[in-house]
Design a protein around this motif. Structure first.
Motif, mmCIF file in Angstrom:
data_model
loop_
_atom_site.group_PDB
_atom_site.id
_atom_site.type_symbol
_atom_site.label_atom_id
_atom_site.label_comp_id
_atom_site.label_asym_id
_atom_site.label_seq_id
_atom_site.Cartn_x
_atom_site.Cartn_y
_atom_site.Cartn_z
ATOM 1 N N LYS A 234 0.256 5.862 -27.720
ATOM 2 C CA LYS A 234 0.601 4.866 -28.751
ATOM 3 C C LYS A 234 0.974 3.530 -28.101
ATOM 4 O O LYS A 234 0.542 2.457 -28.548
ATOM 5 C CB LYS A 234 1.753 5.369 -29.613
ATOM 6 C CG LYS A 234 2.042 4.479 -30.829
ATOM 7 C CD LYS A 234 3.051 5.156 -31.743
ATOM 8 C CE LYS A 234 3.200 4.391 -33.067
ATOM 9 N NZ LYS A 234 3.786 3.050 -32.887
ATOM 10 N N GLU A 238 -1.122 0.071 -28.630
ATOM 11 C CA GLU A 238 -0.478 -1.147 -29.138
ATOM 12 C C GLU A 238 -0.741 -2.312 -28.194
ATOM 13 O O GLU A 238 -0.951 -3.448 -28.635
ATOM 14 C CB GLU A 238 1.020 -0.909 -29.317
ATOM 15 C CG GLU A 238 1.323 -0.008 -30.515
ATOM 16 C CD GLU A 238 2.776 0.393 -30.593
ATOM 17 O OE1 GLU A 238 3.493 0.247 -29.569
ATOM 18 O OE2 GLU A 238 3.209 0.890 -31.672
ATOM 19 N N SER A 262 -7.893 -1.523 -35.576
ATOM 20 C CA SER A 262 -7.030 -0.419 -35.998
ATOM 21 C C SER A 262 -7.332 0.795 -35.134
ATOM 22 O O SER A 262 -8.444 0.924 -34.595
ATOM 23 C CB SER A 262 -7.270 -0.076 -37.472
ATOM 24 O OG SER A 262 -6.916 -1.157 -38.307
ATOM 25 N N ALA A 290 -4.600 4.459 -40.736
ATOM 26 C CA ALA A 290 -4.246 3.102 -40.307
ATOM 27 C C ALA A 290 -4.927 2.060 -41.187
ATOM 28 O O ALA A 290 -4.333 1.037 -41.554
ATOM 29 C CB ALA A 290 -4.645 2.912 -38.839
ATOM 30 N N ASN A 296 -4.925 -3.201 -38.680
ATOM 31 C CA ASN A 296 -4.237 -3.904 -37.588
ATOM 32 C C ASN A 296 -2.996 -3.135 -37.129
ATOM 33 O O ASN A 296 -1.922 -3.702 -36.929
ATOM 34 C CB ASN A 296 -3.870 -5.318 -38.045
ATOM 35 C CG ASN A 296 -3.285 -6.166 -36.916
ATOM 36 O OD1 ASN A 296 -3.613 -5.959 -35.748
ATOM 37 N ND2 ASN A 296 -2.408 -7.101 -37.264
ATOM 38 N N ARG A 297 -3.167 -1.800 -36.963
ATOM 39 C CA ARG A 297 -2.034 -0.949 -36.622
ATOM 40 C C ARG A 297 -2.523 0.323 -35.944
ATOM 41 O O ARG A 297 -3.711 0.630 -35.964
ATOM 42 C CB ARG A 297 -1.199 -0.625 -37.841
ATOM 43 C CG ARG A 297 -2.000 0.092 -38.929
ATOM 44 C CD ARG A 297 -1.208 0.236 -40.215
ATOM 45 N NE ARG A 297 -0.058 1.106 -40.059
ATOM 46 C CZ ARG A 297 1.191 0.780 -40.424
ATOM 47 N NH1 ARG A 297 1.415 -0.401 -40.977
ATOM 48 N NH2 ARG A 297 2.178 1.603 -40.264
ATOM 49 N N GLU A 299 -1.889 4.508 -35.862
ATOM 50 C CA GLU A 299 -1.301 5.650 -36.549
ATOM 51 C C GLU A 299 -1.545 6.912 -35.747
ATOM 52 O O GLU A 299 -2.564 7.044 -35.039
ATOM 53 C CB GLU A 299 -1.924 5.833 -37.937
ATOM 54 C CG GLU A 299 -1.525 4.773 -38.931
ATOM 55 C CD GLU A 299 -0.057 4.854 -39.348
ATOM 56 O OE1 GLU A 299 0.525 5.959 -39.227
ATOM 57 O OE2 GLU A 299 0.488 3.830 -39.809
#
Length: 305
Positions: A234, A238, A262, A290, A296-297, A299
């Motif tokens: 993760k 990111e 994403s 996501a 834009n993330r 999950e």
């Protein structure tokens, strides 16, 4: 060329060595089959000139051993046989020899055989080179230069088997460029191709050397992260999303006004020992989550969180 000559007769060995060196080749000499095999393993010669009858490993056994071990490059084998021994000639060819020279050895004849050997080994080297090039091309995405789905299936299977055997964890991250169809509609496919290449570079710059980055299809990418925990994956993803944001590629069709990414993550762990296909499905489901939660993330798959 590098030529290995094996003969237990000192006189014949000396004549053969002189003929090889007179032809401008490097020569290795062995007085019996066992020594010849050891030199072969150490030096991987282009040509082996071997007597049929020798102490230890004989010429036929040496031929068979060479053929069984060969992988990419080809070794040209010339068998030395007694004058008129048709049985030896046939047996040698069946064992893997390419040619034969009768004894007593005529240096001119051996030099002529070495010319043929040079042509054949050069041809095999060229073919091996082209096979390697084609193999790389078959496993490389032509647009981004990343590995493709074929290479992914090979690498992921190998990693999964290794992880199962040694109890290691690994993570997968499925990525997708947000609103990419709209990007292509607005800016055209050439700009879309350029954007995908930029995203690929950003992903490559965000991973470790041991990680793999693959173009999964269209605007989708997959990251294979050996020995990586869920939390580590993760954090890495990111960082990768930040790298894509830092590209500052304009995208009027995205709410942010710029190209975004994403990602969804799944993991193989001691508590979650599923097959690779299941992990791919879980990463894909996390990616869809996501997207559903605003894009834009990053999950995590429910099973990996």
């Amino acid at each position: 060329m590098k030529v290995l000559v094996a003969d237990d007769d000192p006189g014949s060995l000396m004549v053969a060595r002189a003929a090889v060196e007179r032809s401008g080749h490097d020569c290795l000499a062995a007085a019996d089959g066992d020594q010849a095999w050891a030199l072969y393993l150490e030096h991987q010669p282009d040509v082996v000139v071997t007597d049929r009858v020798m102490p230890g490993m004989d010429g036929l056994a040496l031929c068979r051993a060479i053929r069984e071990r060969e992988e990419d490059l080809y070794t040209y084998v010339v068998l030395l046989t007694s004058q008129g021994s048709r049985e030896d000639i046939l047996a040698g060819l069946k064992a893997g020899a390419d040619d034969y020279v009768t004894k007593p050895l005529d240096p001119f004849v051996l030099q002529a055989r070495l010319l043929v050997a040079l042509r054949v080994t050069t041809l095999h080297a060229d073919l091996a080179h082209y096979r390697r090039v084609l193999a790389r091309q078959a496993r490389t995405d032509p647009l981004t230069g990343l590995h493709n789905r074929l290479k992914l299936s090979e690498d992921l299977e190998q990693l999964h088997q290794w992880s199962v055997r040694y109890g290691e964890r690994y993570s997968l991250a499925m990525c997708d460029v947000d609103n990419f169809k709209t990007y292509n509609d607005l800016y055209g496919h050439p700009a879309g191709d350029q954007a995908l290449r930029a995203v690929a570079e950003a992903l490559l710059g965000s991973v470790r050397k041991s990680d793999g980055v693959y173009r999964f299809g269209g605007e989708e990418f997959l990251l294979v992260l050996p020995k990586q925990s869920v939390s580590g994956a993760k954090t890495l993803m990111e960082r990768a999303l930040d790298a894509v944001r830092n590209l500052a590629i304009e995208h009027a069709g995205d709410p942010s006004g710029q190209l975004r990414l994403s990602a969804g993550i799944s993991a193989f762990t001691a508590e979650h020992r599923v097959d690779a296909v299941t992990l791919l499905g879980e990463a894909d489901a996390a990616l869809y989550a996501a997207k559903a939660r605003g894009r834009n993330r990053v999950e995590l798959a429910r099973q990996s969180g």
